[in-house]
Design an enzyme around this catalytic site. Structure first.
Site, PDB file in Angstrom:
ATOM      1  N   TYR A 197       0.784  -1.239  -0.079  1.00  0.00           N
ATOM      2  CA  TYR A 197       0.041  -0.154  -0.059  1.00  0.00           C
ATOM      3  C   TYR A 197       0.836   1.221  -0.069  1.00  0.00           C
ATOM      4  CZ  TYR A 197       0.742   1.102   4.905  1.00  0.00           C
ATOM      5  OH  TYR A 197       1.217   1.629   6.012  1.00  0.00           O
ATOM      6  N   LYS A 243       6.504  -1.971   1.657  1.00  0.00           N
ATOM      7  CA  LYS A 243       5.446  -1.502   2.449  1.00  0.00           C
ATOM      8  C   LYS A 243       4.177  -2.378   2.228  1.00  0.00           C
ATOM      9  CE  LYS A 243       3.099   3.081   3.179  1.00  0.00           C
ATOM     10  NZ  LYS A 243       3.571   3.300   4.670  1.00  0.00           N
ATOM     11  N   LEU A 294      11.178   1.054   6.928  1.00  0.00           N
ATOM     12  CA  LEU A 294      10.786   1.457   5.856  1.00  0.00           C
ATOM     13  C   LEU A 294      11.469   2.600   5.255  1.00  0.00           C
ATOM     14  CD1 LEU A 294       8.277   1.208   3.820  1.00  0.00           C
ATOM     15  CD2 LEU A 294       7.168   3.113   5.436  1.00  0.00           C
TER      16      LEU A 294
END
Length: 287
Positions: free
Chosen positions: A33, A150, A207
């Protein structure tokens, strides 16, 4: 009025949106996402999010169901149809469904599922919390080892946010082998006593934040020293300032960690300055 959402090529009222019960995103969290902020009706750092989407899909050997140009048009159309001035657009792509449950990936010609929806957030950039700062707790990082992708595997970060809420705080920083990795949905930073911004270096452990990349670029352009390395909770508690970054919070000061104030417990000048620079520059470049 229900929101208009996008599902597999169609714009639909949210009440009519449907995804198969056999979709691998539902069964295996087999999906990725992105979240893109909207300010003044324009998209913030869209190219960064589109590039990271492509990277995440590639790491999972998943097909991209659209092009950058088509994706941009979908985002803009959702902004228009939902009359979004300030808000967020969530995009999720899964490996789709071949009509049953199986650990083995479906055939390569199985269509991916792509879903986008908006959240209306009036005054998103004027969040009053930015003037008082976050209080955070530290928790053990128990996520899988590929945090650079992600994915929609967000159960442990969600649990972390609930731990923070139960402690009367705003968020949690995750710790592994004695060092902070990142927040539950954000990258983590401290400002040392000599004014250096410190944040963990890019790797599979965190991330690769799109807001992180922009903030570090702007900091360096402003002649602020940046050091990419791990830091401990104790170092953070002794720092001059601390803050987080994310696509929805932008730059958010941290004023307390595990019950101990950072410096005097007030929002620091560096975090405030970086937030102002980020919002000003991102608004200029918004599409």
């Amino acid at each position: 009025m229900p929101r208009t959402v996008y599902v597999n090529g169609e714009y639909l009222p949210e009440t009519e949106a449907r995804v198969s019960i056999f979709d691998r995103g539902f069964l295996f969290a087999d999906g990725v996402y992105e979240v893109t902020s909207v300010l003044d009706g324009k998209l913030i750092d869209f190219d960064g999010h589109a590039a990271r989407l492509q990277r995440s899909l590639g790491e999972l050997q998943m097909a991209n169901p659209t092009t950058r140009e088509a994706l941009l048009e979908i985002h803009r159309e959702l902004v228009r149809r939902n009359d979004i001035t300030d808000g967020l657009i969530y995009l999720q792509v899964t490996r789709g469904s071949d009509g049953d449950r199986d650990f083995v990936f479906p055939a390569e010609d199985t269509p991916p599922t792509i879903v986008l929806f908006t959240q209306d957030k009036p005054g998103l950039a004027d969040n009053p919390v930015a003037r008082k700062g976050f209080k955070i707790i530290s928790i053990e990082d128990q996520r899988w080892a590929r945090r650079d992708i992600k994915t929609v595997q967000l159960l442990y970060p969600s649990m972390g946010k609930m731990m923070a809420k139960a402690a009367g705080c705003d968020d949690a920083w995750m710790v592994e082998d004695g060092f902070v990795t990142e927040g539950t949905s954000n990258n983590a930073y401290i400002v040392t006593q000599d004014g250096t911004i410190v944040t963990r270096q890019l790797s599979n452990d965190i991330l690769h934040g799109i807001t992180r990349a922009a903030v570090l670029r702007f900091a360096r352009e402003a002649q602020i020293r940046v050091e990419e390395r791990p830091f401990t909770i104790e170092e953070a508690q002794a720092a001059r300032e601390a803050f987080i970054t994310s696509a929805s919070a932008f730059v958010m000061p941290v004023v307390e960690i595990d019950g101990k104030p950072v410096s005097d417990g007030n929002v620091g000048k560096m975090a405030t300055r970086i937030r102002e620079i980020y919002l000003e520059e991102m608004r200029k470049a918004a599409v």
